[in-house]
Design a protein around this motif. Structure first.
Motif, PDB file in Angstrom:
ATOM      1  N   ILE A   1       0.814  -1.216   0.000  1.00 45.84           N
ATOM      2  CA  ILE A   1       0.000   0.000   0.000  1.00 45.84           C
ATOM      3  C   ILE A   1       0.830   1.240   0.000  1.00 45.84           C
ATOM      4  O   ILE A   1       0.888   1.919  -0.559  1.00 45.84           O
ATOM      5  N   GLY A   2       1.450   1.744   0.671  1.00 46.36           N
ATOM      6  CA  GLY A   2       2.131   3.024   0.590  1.00 46.36           C
ATOM      7  C   GLY A   2       3.319   2.982   1.500  1.00 46.36           C
ATOM      8  O   GLY A   2       3.195   3.268   2.668  1.00 46.36           O
ATOM      9  N   ALA A   3       4.431   2.631   0.943  1.00 47.16           N
ATOM     10  CA  ALA A   3       5.651   2.539   1.747  1.00 47.16           C
ATOM     11  C   ALA A   3       5.966   3.883   2.393  1.00 47.16           C
ATOM     12  O   ALA A   3       6.389   3.938   3.543  1.00 47.16           O
ATOM     13  N   SER A   4       5.736   4.974   1.675  1.00 48.06           N
ATOM     14  CA  SER A   4       6.057   6.296   2.236  1.00 48.06           C
ATOM     15  C   SER A   4       5.166   6.609   3.438  1.00 48.06           C
ATOM     16  O   SER A   4       5.628   7.187   4.429  1.00 48.06           O
ATOM     17  N   THR A   5       3.900   6.223   3.392  1.00 48.97           N
ATOM     18  CA  THR A   5       2.993   6.457   4.516  1.00 48.97           C
ATOM     19  C   THR A   5       3.448   5.683   5.739  1.00 48.97           C
ATOM     20  O   THR A   5       3.472   6.203   6.857  1.00 48.97           O
ATOM     21  N   LEU A   6       3.836   4.429   5.536  1.00 51.57           N
ATOM     22  CA  LEU A   6       4.292   3.601   6.651  1.00 51.57           C
ATOM     23  C   LEU A   6       5.638   4.081   7.196  1.00 51.57           C
ATOM     24  O   LEU A   6       5.864   4.051   8.402  1.00 51.57           O
ATOM     25  N   GLU A   7       6.519   4.516   6.302  1.00 47.81           N
ATOM     26  CA  GLU A   7       7.813   5.047   6.741  1.00 47.81           C
ATOM     27  C   GLU A   7       7.615   6.264   7.634  1.00 47.81           C
ATOM     28  O   GLU A   7       8.222   6.376   8.702  1.00 47.81           O
ATOM     29  N   ARG A   8       6.764   7.155   7.191  1.00 46.75           N
ATOM     30  CA  ARG A   8       6.456   8.365   7.953  1.00 46.75           C
ATOM     31  C   ARG A   8       5.841   7.995   9.295  1.00 46.75           C
ATOM     32  O   ARG A   8       6.219   8.542  10.336  1.00 46.75           O
ATOM     33  N   ALA A   9       4.886   7.050   9.301  1.00 48.10           N
ATOM     34  CA  ALA A   9       4.242   6.627  10.545  1.00 48.10           C
ATOM     35  C   ALA A   9       5.255   5.998  11.488  1.00 48.10           C
ATOM     36  O   ALA A   9       5.216   6.231  12.701  1.00 48.10           O
ATOM     37  N   ASN A  10       6.189   5.208  10.940  1.00 50.68           N
ATOM     38  CA  ASN A  10       7.228   4.587  11.768  1.00 50.68           C
ATOM     39  C   ASN A  10       8.080   5.645  12.457  1.00 50.68           C
ATOM     40  O   ASN A  10       8.432   5.512  13.629  1.00 50.68           O
TER      41      ASN A  10
ATOM     42  N   GLU B   1      -8.185  -0.810  -4.889  1.00 48.28           N
ATOM     43  CA  GLU B   1      -8.022   0.641  -5.000  1.00 48.28           C
ATOM     44  C   GLU B   1      -8.722   1.362  -3.839  1.00 48.28           C
ATOM     45  O   GLU B   1      -8.167   2.284  -3.243  1.00 48.28           O
ATOM     46  N   THR B   2      -9.918   0.912  -3.487  1.00 50.00           N
ATOM     47  CA  THR B   2     -10.656   1.510  -2.369  1.00 50.00           C
ATOM     48  C   THR B   2      -9.914   1.304  -1.060  1.00 50.00           C
ATOM     49  O   THR B   2      -9.794   2.231  -0.252  1.00 50.00           O
ATOM     50  N   ILE B   3      -9.393   0.098  -0.852  1.00 54.72           N
ATOM     51  CA  ILE B   3      -8.638  -0.195   0.370  1.00 54.72           C
ATOM     52  C   ILE B   3      -7.401   0.687   0.443  1.00 54.72           C
ATOM     53  O   ILE B   3      -7.109   1.295   1.474  1.00 54.72           O
ATOM     54  N   ARG B   4      -6.687   0.786  -0.659  1.00 51.04           N
ATOM     55  CA  ARG B   4      -5.450   1.584  -0.707  1.00 51.04           C
ATOM     56  C   ARG B   4      -5.738   3.052  -0.405  1.00 51.04           C
ATOM     57  O   ARG B   4      -5.080   3.662   0.434  1.00 51.04           O
ATOM     58  N   GLU B   5      -6.725   3.631  -1.082  1.00 50.40           N
ATOM     59  CA  GLU B   5      -7.042   5.051  -0.890  1.00 50.40           C
ATOM     60  C   GLU B   5      -7.530   5.335   0.526  1.00 50.40           C
ATOM     61  O   GLU B   5      -7.116   6.321   1.151  1.00 50.40           O
ATOM     62  N   THR B   6      -8.384   4.476   1.051  1.00 48.96           N
ATOM     63  CA  THR B   6      -8.909   4.684   2.397  1.00 48.96           C
ATOM     64  C   THR B   6      -7.810   4.533   3.437  1.00 48.96           C
ATOM     65  O   THR B   6      -7.740   5.297   4.401  1.00 48.96           O
ATOM     66  N   PHE B   7      -6.935   3.551   3.247  1.00 45.13           N
ATOM     67  CA  PHE B   7      -5.828   3.345   4.183  1.00 45.13           C
ATOM     68  C   PHE B   7      -4.934   4.573   4.228  1.00 45.13           C
ATOM     69  O   PHE B   7      -4.599   5.068   5.299  1.00 45.13           O
ATOM     70  N   GLU B   8      -4.548   5.080   3.061  1.00 45.09           N
ATOM     71  CA  GLU B   8      -3.673   6.257   2.989  1.00 45.09           C
ATOM     72  C   GLU B   8      -4.311   7.453   3.698  1.00 45.09           C
ATOM     73  O   GLU B   8      -3.664   8.151   4.464  1.00 45.09           O
ATOM     74  N   ARG B   9      -5.590   7.671   3.439  1.00 47.91           N
ATOM     75  CA  ARG B   9      -6.304   8.805   4.008  1.00 47.91           C
ATOM     76  C   ARG B   9      -6.496   8.628   5.524  1.00 47.91           C
ATOM     77  O   ARG B   9      -6.357   9.562   6.299  1.00 47.91           O
ATOM     78  N   ARG B  10      -6.791   7.422   5.941  1.00 49.75           N
ATOM     79  CA  ARG B  10      -7.120   7.151   7.342  1.00 49.75           C
ATOM     80  C   ARG B  10      -5.882   7.094   8.245  1.00 49.75           C
ATOM     81  O   ARG B  10      -5.976   7.357   9.441  1.00 49.75           O
ATOM     82  N   MET B  11      -4.737   6.782   7.683  1.00 50.51           N
ATOM     83  CA  MET B  11      -3.522   6.608   8.479  1.00 50.51           C
ATOM     84  C   MET B  11      -3.153   7.889   9.234  1.00 50.51           C
ATOM     85  O   MET B  11      -2.741   7.826  10.390  1.00 50.51           O
ATOM     86  N   GLU B  12      -3.325   9.055   8.612  1.00 54.14           N
ATOM     87  CA  GLU B  12      -3.025  10.327   9.276  1.00 54.14           C
ATOM     88  C   GLU B  12      -3.866  10.487  10.541  1.00 54.14           C
ATOM     89  O   GLU B  12      -3.369  10.890  11.593  1.00 54.14           O
ATOM     90  N   HIS B  13      -5.138  10.186  10.436  1.00 56.67           N
ATOM     91  CA  HIS B  13      -6.031  10.291  11.588  1.00 56.67           C
ATOM     92  C   HIS B  13      -5.602   9.320  12.691  1.00 56.67           C
ATOM     93  O   HIS B  13      -5.604   9.678  13.879  1.00 56.67           O
ATOM     94  N   GLU B  14      -5.231   8.104  12.318  1.00 53.05           N
ATOM     95  CA  GLU B  14      -4.848   7.097  13.310  1.00 53.05           C
ATOM     96  C   GLU B  14      -3.531   7.451  13.997  1.00 53.05           C
ATOM     97  O   GLU B  14      -3.363   7.164  15.186  1.00 53.05           O
ATOM     98  N   ILE B  15      -2.608   8.077  13.284  1.00 53.63           N
ATOM     99  CA  ILE B  15      -1.358   8.536  13.912  1.00 53.63           C
ATOM    100  C   ILE B  15      -1.682   9.551  15.008  1.00 53.63           C
ATOM    101  O   ILE B  15      -1.171   9.469  16.130  1.00 53.63           O
ATOM    102  N   THR B  16      -2.562  10.492  14.707  1.00 54.47           N
ATOM    103  CA  THR B  16      -2.975  11.498  15.687  1.00 54.47           C
ATOM    104  C   THR B  16      -3.647  10.839  16.887  1.00 54.47           C
ATOM    105  O   THR B  16      -3.383  11.206  18.036  1.00 54.47           O
ATOM    106  N   ARG B  17      -4.488   9.858  16.643  1.00 52.03           N
ATOM    107  CA  ARG B  17      -5.172   9.153  17.739  1.00 52.03           C
ATOM    108  C   ARG B  17      -4.164   8.465  18.663  1.00 52.03           C
ATOM    109  O   ARG B  17      -4.279   8.544  19.883  1.00 52.03           O
TER     110      ARG B  17
END
Length: 193
Positions: free
Chosen positions: A9-18, A167-183
């Motif tokens: 799904i998005g290596a950059s999103t996971l890298e940033r979250a890590n 595609e839906t899973i990928r887009e939703t995951f990318e969008r939702r990850m920011e919110h979950e990091i904040t949580r």
């Protein structure tokens, strides 16, 4: 069945979250698990819409006949996997775009991109329950065999439907990850793991 791994799904999103959650024990797992669970829920909600775009079934009939199971798991290497599996029985042909006349002409279309077919030796009648499409097996009146279209599981194996789910899973995951990091950083909500 649709299977999607977070590492796809998005290596950059996971890298940033890590990097952001490095100091929070289990933080990346909590955030990724919650984001993936939400992505799976969104995709499941849209599954009927995707199937109805490819097959001549309405979304409500699809959702009433689907058996779905979602599993999210992780391993020691940090790989998180979500598996959404669909199962179900074949659906009666009348669930799809099937028309019959008093004169005995029966036409059906199961896939939207295919043409309608005329079934020469089939008829629609109440034989063993509700009205269904049957065909005689041999020359006598009985036995008869009921005709069916694909199951919901077969529809979910359609390449276009699978692509849209992914595609839906990928887009939703990318969008939702920011919110979950904040949580996770703010300690909001209970642990997802």
């Amino acid at each position: 069945m649709s299977v999607l791994r977070i590492d796809q799904i998005g290596a950059s999103t996971l890298e940033r979250a890590n990097k952001i959650l490095a100091g929070v024990p289990g933080g990346i797992w909590k955030a990724a698990h919650s984001a993936l669970r939400r992505a799976g829920s969104t995709a499941k909600t849209k599954a009927g819409q995707f199937a109805a775009a490819e097959y001549t079934i309405n979304k409500g009939d699809f959702m009433r006949n689907v058996n779905e199971k979602t599993t999210i798991s992780g391993d020691s290497g940090g790989v998180v996997t979500m598996r959404i599996s669909y199962a179900g029985h074949v659906l009666p042909l009348l669930t799809f775009n099937t028309r019959y006349s008093r004169g005995g002409l029966l036409t059906t279309q199961v896939k939207r991109n295919g043409g309608a077919a005329t079934l020469q030796h089939a008829f629609a009648e109440k034989v063993f329950g509700p009205i269904a499409v049957f065909e005689r097996v041999g020359s006598p009146r009985f036995p008869v065999e009921q005709k069916f279209g694909p199951s919901t599981a077969h529809m979910m194996e359609n390449e276009r439907v699978t692509e849209q789910m992914d595609e839906t899973i990928r887009e939703t995951f990318e969008r939702r990850m920011e919110h979950e990091i904040t949580r996770v950083l703010n300690g909001w909500g209970a642990s997802s793991a």
